[in-house]
Design a protein around this motif. Structure first.
Motif, PDB file in Angstrom:
ATOM      1  N   HIS A  29       0.800  -1.229   0.000  1.00  0.00           N
ATOM      2  CA  HIS A  29       0.000   0.000   0.000  1.00  0.00           C
ATOM      3  C   HIS A  29       0.836   1.285   0.000  1.00  0.00           C
ATOM      4  O   HIS A  29       0.288   2.371   0.158  1.00  0.00           O
ATOM      5  CB  HIS A  29      -0.954   0.005   1.200  1.00  0.00           C
ATOM      6  N   GLU A 120       4.778   2.275   9.918  1.00  0.00           N
ATOM      7  CA  GLU A 120       3.875   2.761  10.966  1.00  0.00           C
ATOM      8  C   GLU A 120       3.776   4.281  10.933  1.00  0.00           C
ATOM      9  O   GLU A 120       2.677   4.852  11.048  1.00  0.00           O
ATOM     10  CB  GLU A 120       4.376   2.295  12.330  1.00  0.00           C
ATOM     11  N   GLU A 123       1.855   5.439   7.712  1.00  0.00           N
ATOM     12  CA  GLU A 123       0.417   5.183   7.860  1.00  0.00           C
ATOM     13  C   GLU A 123      -0.226   6.197   8.800  1.00  0.00           C
ATOM     14  O   GLU A 123      -1.316   6.717   8.519  1.00  0.00           O
ATOM     15  CB  GLU A 123       0.195   3.768   8.391  1.00  0.00           C
ATOM     16  N   HIS A 126      -0.279   9.670   7.142  1.00  0.00           N
ATOM     17  CA  HIS A 126      -1.284   9.687   6.083  1.00  0.00           C
ATOM     18  C   HIS A 126      -2.690   9.800   6.663  1.00  0.00           C
ATOM     19  O   HIS A 126      -3.548  10.512   6.123  1.00  0.00           O
ATOM     20  CB  HIS A 126      -1.167   8.418   5.243  1.00  0.00           C
ATOM     21  N   LYS A 127      -2.934   9.115   7.778  1.00  0.00           N
ATOM     22  CA  LYS A 127      -4.265   9.087   8.373  1.00  0.00           C
ATOM     23  C   LYS A 127      -4.570  10.317   9.212  1.00  0.00           C
ATOM     24  O   LYS A 127      -5.658  10.898   9.110  1.00  0.00           O
ATOM     25  CB  LYS A 127      -4.401   7.831   9.244  1.00  0.00           C
TER      26      LYS A 127
END
Length: 228
Positions: A29, A120, A123, A126-127
């Motif tokens: 991803h 980690e 992610e 990005h979130k």
């Protein structure tokens, strides 16, 4: 490339960059859409990258020539405020960490971090727009010891219970939609709370909000040890 996190790598150590490209090729991803040996080249490259391949997250070194990472971050923040920036540096220490906070980077990691920690961090950034490890927390506490907190006391007192609740959930990496569901609020109401909090504490973005929350013990990160 749907649901892919698009990243760009800027580092003058070609072997390091090539190694990261190889590592990220094993992560389904995360897609590396651009690489550059220094900031000037990357800024030029950005002008020609089509929207579909435009990076969402930048991973950059600090010590580069002819443009160092500090200058690159300042320019990117002005020209592309939506870009999120992660600094990867061998100079992972308190004084540099403090400067990174002022510049508003989303995360600051040592160059010897392993793939698990890198993924980690990407992610999380990005979130939620930010990633702070336990080591970052310790450096933040050390950094804030030398700063006056008296001017922040009124801001803390003016925060409502609901706003403090929202701050804690933001620090726990919940998105606006997730916070809305958890607190039985609309997304618009959560967004209003977030903006009101930023105005009260004088922060510009989520990074500043998390820094403020940790520094004033509104949020205490879980105690764990990060592998590097």
């Amino acid at each position: 490339m749907n649901n892919q996190i698009k990243v760009a790598l800027i580092d003058d150590e070609s072997l390091f960059t090539e190694g990261l490209v190889l590592l990220f090729s094993t992560v389904k991803h995360i897609t590396v859409v651009a690489t550059a040996a220094h900031g000037i080249k990357f800024l030029d490259d950005l002008l020609n990258i089509p929207p579909v391949d435009f990076p969402e997250i930048i991973l950059a070194d600090i010590q580069m020539k002819p443009m160092d990472g500090f200058e690159l971050v300042e320019i990117l923040k002005k020209k592309y405020p939506g870009l999120k920036i992660i600094i990867l540096s061998s100079h992972y220490k308190n004084n540099v960490f403090g400067h990174m906070i002022k510049l508003g980077v989303s995360a600051f990691l040592p160059k010897n971090a392993n793939l698990k920690l890198l993924v980690e961090a990407i992610e999380s950034v990005h979130k939620t727009g930010v990633f702070f490890s336990q080591k970052d927390h310790l450096m933040l506490v050390s950094y804030m010891k030398g700063k006056s907190k008296s001017h922040d006391l009124n801001a803390i007192r003016n925060l409502s219970e609901r706003e403090i609740e929202v701050i804690k959930l933001i620090c726990l990496e919940y998105t606006n939609d997730e916070i809305a569901d958890k607190l039985f609020l609309s997304r618009r109401t959560v967004e209003s709370h977030r903006q009101r909090i930023l105005d009260k504490i004088g922060a510009k973005n989520t990074v500043g909000l998390v820094v403020y929350a940790i520094a004033h013990q509104i949020y205490i990160p879980p105690q764990h040890f990060d592998s590097v």
